[in-house]
Design an enzyme around this catalytic site. Sequence first.
Site, short mmCIF file in Angstrom:
data_model
loop_
_atom_site.label_atom_id
_atom_site.label_comp_id
_atom_site.label_asym_id
_atom_site.label_seq_id
_atom_site.Cartn_x
_atom_site.Cartn_y
_atom_site.Cartn_z
N PHE A 49 13.27 2.18 3.92
CA PHE A 49 12.23 3.19 3.92
C PHE A 49 10.89 2.57 3.58
O PHE A 49 10.81 1.70 2.72
CB PHE A 49 12.49 4.24 2.83
CG PHE A 49 13.68 5.10 3.07
CD1 PHE A 49 13.59 6.22 3.87
CD2 PHE A 49 14.88 4.80 2.47
CE1 PHE A 49 14.69 7.03 4.07
CE2 PHE A 49 15.99 5.60 2.67
CZ PHE A 49 15.89 6.73 3.48
N ASP A 50 9.89 3.06 4.24
CA ASP A 50 8.54 2.79 3.76
C ASP A 50 8.32 3.82 2.65
O ASP A 50 8.92 4.88 2.67
CB ASP A 50 7.55 2.99 4.90
CG ASP A 50 6.13 3.09 4.40
OD1 ASP A 50 5.72 2.18 3.67
OD2 ASP A 50 5.46 4.08 4.73
N LYS A 51 7.51 3.51 1.65
CA LYS A 51 7.34 4.48 0.58
C LYS A 51 6.33 5.56 0.95
O LYS A 51 6.69 6.74 1.10
CB LYS A 51 6.90 3.81 -0.72
CG LYS A 51 6.72 4.81 -1.87
CD LYS A 51 6.30 4.14 -3.15
CE LYS A 51 4.83 3.78 -3.17
NZ LYS A 51 3.93 4.92 -3.34
N THR A 52 5.09 5.11 1.14
CA THR A 52 4.01 6.07 1.30
C THR A 52 4.11 6.80 2.64
O THR A 52 4.17 6.18 3.69
CB THR A 52 2.65 5.37 1.20
OG1 THR A 52 2.70 4.51 0.06
CG2 THR A 52 1.53 6.37 1.04
#
Lengths: 73, 631
Positions: free
Chosen positions: B307-310
């Site tokens: 996952f990318d966070k932002t």
Amino acid sequence: MKKAVFQLEPLTCPSCIKKIESTLGKTSGVHSTKVLFNSSKVRVEFEENQVGVQQIEGVINKLGYPVTSKKVS
Amino acid sequence: MRWIHKYKNVITALSGLLIVLAFIANKAGYSITKEVALITATVIASLPIFLKALQALRLKAFSIELLVTIAVIGALYIGEYVESAVVTFLFLFGAYLEGRTLEKTRSSLKKLTDMAPQEATVIRQGEIMSIGIKEVVVGDRVIIRPGGKVPVDGKVITGHANLNESAVTGESVPAHKQIGDQVFSGTIVDDGYIEISAEKVGDDTTFAKIIELVEEAQESKSKTQRFLDQFANIYTPSVIVLSILVFLITNNLLLAVTFLVVACPGALVIGAPVSNVSGIGNGAKQGVLVKGGEVMDQFSKVDTIVFDKTGTLTKGKAEVTDVHPFTNEDPDELLRLVAEVEKVSEHHLGQTIVKEAKQRNLDISNDPNQVEVVKGNGLQAQVEGHYLVIGNRQLMNQQDLFISEEIDNYATRREREGNTAIFFAINNEIKGIISIADQIRKDAVEALAELRANGIKKMVMLTGDNQHTAQLVAEQLGLDEYHAELLPEEKVEFVQNLKRKGHVVGMAGDGINDAPAIASAHIGLAMGEGGTDISMETADVVLMADRLKQFAHAYALSKATIRNMKQNMYFAVGIVFVLLIGVLTGYIHLASGMFIHEASVLIVILNAMRLLKFRPQQRKEFNIKNQPAYT
């Protein structure tokens, strides 16, 4: 080169795909044919000075698949 | 000739009735009535079949109808009237039922295309007029009244309204739109009034692209399907050869033709595509675009998700929580200068700072010059005669700016609390820190739990954000691994590493800055509110409503679709063998063979239709409050 999309009545037998694709493939001036089985559409790329839209529509109709609408671009 | 096709259903019903009549007559002992009824049934039901066979034959095309016609003539010749009547009836009735059920499996796509707007109300030269959807051009001022459909993509220029965007996002809760907001073709104004400026028209609208994408996806073939096609390619000629052999050996034409008719691989050919269509259709209805059978197949095998966070695990809508000066200067004045530089930044953190300055009614009209963006770290520029460096700790170190103990402690504390600390230096002295916090998505915990329950073994978070923020998010969501302070290319490297280690990797990002990582994973997922062009092009799976729950649903759906497809395949192959052996051993005749054949086709379609209603099991609610920053 032109592109036409023909909407047919709902296609039910997968064997129709082959029938339409191979018959149109034999028509001179037709570059490529793709039958979209699930949306019951036929997408044809053709050379407009060799074959007309009416003619292609005629072939599909004669095969026993009435064309309900068409879009040429 | 057309009327025969038109009244095919009437013909089918009539021949069915005649067959029933024949059986009653037989019981009552009127054998002549029975024969007449059966022959009439055969003749009328043969008409449409015969006609189709002829039409194909005239264009030198081979068809299943031709086979049936030969079989029926053969049956009539040897006086098997029951066979001939039942076969023609079953063939027509089967086609009718298949048509009806197939229509159901395609219904989600049909519903989608039905939602396409037909006309638009525009203002041209001060005149209000109603025009066809194709006549709208870019720049037109379009009016949408309550209950009306947005005809093209555009920006709101007057008014405000609540819009039902389910056609595009699958989300049925109305979204509020006001001046400057983007609206999409196909969405409906619930209440309110807006005028928009047309930006994308015709086939360029997001809605038109969705339809095209789903249409394409439903046609594209999965591995299973290609395998079946290959099988059919070998199978069909070998059946023809076999039936000739049967004829040569037994000299029984009817048996040979029966063999041909019954062996037609109907269920085999339709089994896999129909599962795909249902699965993709289900997804489209929920705002999940899965690009084809191959993607379904691959997605169902994913065991690791990055996952990318932002913008993916968090809302991506960050807010400034504090502007902290280390000198006696006015925080607003400092913010004003920083915002003037950040005006040119495309980074979301920069935009957040600009938004905050505007909210505080600060005048940020001066434009910066000599702007230099340091990718992933920040930027530097001149404004109002000052030299500003704005960015993370690394950038300050790179520029040899002194970080005192006080500054360092403050930054660390803010980061521990879940903020992103943005340092800014004016004329080579660090003047302060702007704290920005983002929130975890409300449905994140639940969605991740669902993904794990459905078979994801490893979940990793990658972020360009700082260590502390990353740790907080990772701990709160129970992720297996996290890596902070990464550049876009390092994310790509990480994904490729996982692939090399033999994981089947899904990468979820917000589409634009994560595009390279999304493209390099086995399956790329883009979260895109309304879907940006880039995300719709690069990603294999597009989540239109920006909800992680859709992600969990998509994953479960891919598994269910592949399972369904396999069931159909095993069933169809099994039936083919039963039929062939049955015919050769004399247990199955023309009529019963046709019955089993048609029934098997219906069964695979009905099985696929279950996918339309597929919904992952509801799990108990996890409660995660909207607390800031424990991001």
